[in-house]
Scaffold this motif. Structure first.
Motif, PDB file in Angstrom:
ATOM      1  N   ASN A 207      43.789  -1.522   8.576  1.00  0.00           N
ATOM      2  CA  ASN A 207      42.950  -2.135   9.613  1.00  0.00           C
ATOM      3  C   ASN A 207      42.934  -3.661   9.523  1.00  0.00           C
ATOM      4  O   ASN A 207      42.222  -4.321  10.278  1.00  0.00           O
TER       5      ASN A 207
ATOM      6  N   ARG B 163      31.348 -10.316   3.867  1.00  0.00           N
ATOM      7  CA  ARG B 163      32.388  -9.764   4.735  1.00  0.00           C
ATOM      8  C   ARG B 163      33.742  -9.994   4.103  1.00  0.00           C
ATOM      9  O   ARG B 163      33.918 -10.961   3.343  1.00  0.00           O
ATOM     10  N   LEU B 164      34.687  -9.132   4.406  1.00  0.00           N
ATOM     11  CA  LEU B 164      36.020  -9.233   3.828  1.00  0.00           C
ATOM     12  C   LEU B 164      36.935 -10.081   4.719  1.00  0.00           C
ATOM     13  O   LEU B 164      36.940  -9.916   5.937  1.00  0.00           O
TER      14      LEU B 164
ATOM     15  N   ARG C 281      40.597 -11.224   6.374  1.00  0.00           N
ATOM     16  CA  ARG C 281      41.573 -10.368   7.038  1.00  0.00           C
ATOM     17  C   ARG C 281      42.970 -10.962   6.951  1.00  0.00           C
ATOM     18  O   ARG C 281      43.173 -12.111   6.557  1.00  0.00           O
TER      19      ARG C 281
ATOM     20  N   GLN D  14      41.898  -5.601   6.957  1.00  0.00           N
ATOM     21  CA  GLN D  14      40.964  -6.224   6.024  1.00  0.00           C
ATOM     22  C   GLN D  14      41.539  -6.243   4.615  1.00  0.00           C
ATOM     23  O   GLN D  14      42.340  -5.389   4.236  1.00  0.00           O
TER      24      GLN D  14
ATOM     25  N   GLN E  83      33.768  -1.000   5.978  1.00  0.00           N
ATOM     26  CA  GLN E  83      33.148  -2.287   5.671  1.00  0.00           C
ATOM     27  C   GLN E  83      31.649  -2.145   5.397  1.00  0.00           C
ATOM     28  O   GLN E  83      30.868  -3.049   5.663  1.00  0.00           O
TER      29      GLN E  83
ATOM     30  N   LYS F 142      42.101  -5.632   0.854  1.00  0.00           N
ATOM     31  CA  LYS F 142      41.785  -4.505  -0.022  1.00  0.00           C
ATOM     32  C   LYS F 142      40.793  -4.952  -1.105  1.00  0.00           C
ATOM     33  O   LYS F 142      40.864  -6.072  -1.598  1.00  0.00           O
ATOM     34  N   TYR F 143      39.892  -4.051  -1.457  1.00  0.00           N
ATOM     35  CA  TYR F 143      38.928  -4.373  -2.506  1.00  0.00           C
ATOM     36  C   TYR F 143      39.634  -4.680  -3.823  1.00  0.00           C
ATOM     37  O   TYR F 143      39.255  -5.619  -4.546  1.00  0.00           O
TER      38      TYR F 143
ATOM     39  N   GLN G 184      44.514 -14.712   7.240  1.00  0.00           N
ATOM     40  CA  GLN G 184      43.495 -15.736   7.067  1.00  0.00           C
ATOM     41  C   GLN G 184      43.725 -16.447   5.728  1.00  0.00           C
ATOM     42  O   GLN G 184      44.211 -15.855   4.767  1.00  0.00           O
TER      43      GLN G 184
ATOM     44  N   CYS H  79      46.458  -6.152   2.344  1.00  0.00           N
ATOM     45  CA  CYS H  79      45.470  -5.685   3.322  1.00  0.00           C
ATOM     46  C   CYS H  79      45.624  -4.198   3.624  1.00  0.00           C
ATOM     47  O   CYS H  79      46.719  -3.625   3.519  1.00  0.00           O
TER      48      CYS H  79
END
Length: 243
Positions: free
Chosen positions: A19, A67-68, A70, A21, A191, A23-24, A73, A16
């Motif tokens: 923040n 949406r990504l 986090r 989220q 995002q 990572k792409y 999760q 992640c």
């Protein structure tokens, strides 16, 4: 359901951004690892392929993001094979968080001879694999990216040891990292990105000097390339929410 494979992932802190989220590049990574585990079950995983001096290599990938997920999760990656044709295969994905599909992807893979360093027909039987030709995950198939635009150099980079994978070349996930690391972090973390499409054109190895470029398109879309000696090795098209 026959033909589908699912794997759960609980996101850890290394996967992640600051923040929280995902990572792409890590999204790309877990899609590919899930695909690899499915291939092992089907009998044409990495070890089996290497007995025939072959490997699967990713040629194209299209990721569409609602949406990504986090940090901490738990998500489920669902994957299936849509097509096999000689030396190529189309594989699709869904990223499921709770009861919702938060991202989808379609990918094109090629069979690669690790000694000859070129594509060839798969040497392993696929008769037992369930193919789902009518099951699409994205509204359109992954495509060839038009790299004919005006590019401006963002930075230079030299391939290092940690970029390499077991095939002895720079892992394709690293290509994404190099491009995103060259951008403003505020943009990457905003995002705003809804679609990432990638073409992997040529391999890179240890010590290769490359340049990372950006070409600005219309309506909030950008194209990036990684080039070496004026030859493009990687193209990535990114679409944003305002597109």
């Amino acid at each position: 359901m026959a033909g589908y494979f699912e794997k759960e992932w609980t996101l850890n802190f290394t996967q992640c951004y600051a923040n929280g989220q995902l990572k792409y590049s890590e999204l790309n990574n877990i899609l590919q690892i899930t695909a690899s585990e499915h291939a092992v079950i089907l009998g044409f995983g990495a070890r089996t392929m290497l007995k025939h001096k072959q490997s699967w290599v990713l040629s194209r990938m299209l990721i569409q993001i609602k949406r990504l997920p986090r940090f901490e999760q738990t998500l489920t990656i669902r994957t299936w094979i849509q097509d096999f044709s000689g030396s190529r295969s189309t594989r699709n994905f869904e990223v499921i968080l709770g009861e919702h599909v938060v991202a989808t992807a379609s990918s094109l893979w090629a069979v690669f001879n690790v000694e000859a360093r070129k594509a060839e027909a798969l040497a392993v039987s696929t008769e037992h694999a369930v193919i789902l030709p009518d099951m699409h995950s994205t509204p359109r198939p992954v495509q060839r990216i038009d790299g004919l635009c005006d590019f401006q150099k963002l930075k230079d980079y030299q391939v290092v040891l940690s970029d390499l994978d077991i095939a002895g070349h720079a892992n394709n996930v690293k290509y994404m990292d190099w491009c995103f690391d060259a951008l403003d972090p505020k943009y990457v973390l905003s995002q705003q990105i809804t679609e990432i499409e990638m073409n992997f054109l040529r391999e890179l190895t240890y010590g290769n000097q490359v340049s990372i470029h950006k070409g600005v398109g219309a309506h909030g879309s950008d194209t990036y390339n990684i080039s070496r000696n004026e030859k493009i090795h990687f193209l990535m098209h990114v679409a944003n929410k305002q597109a």
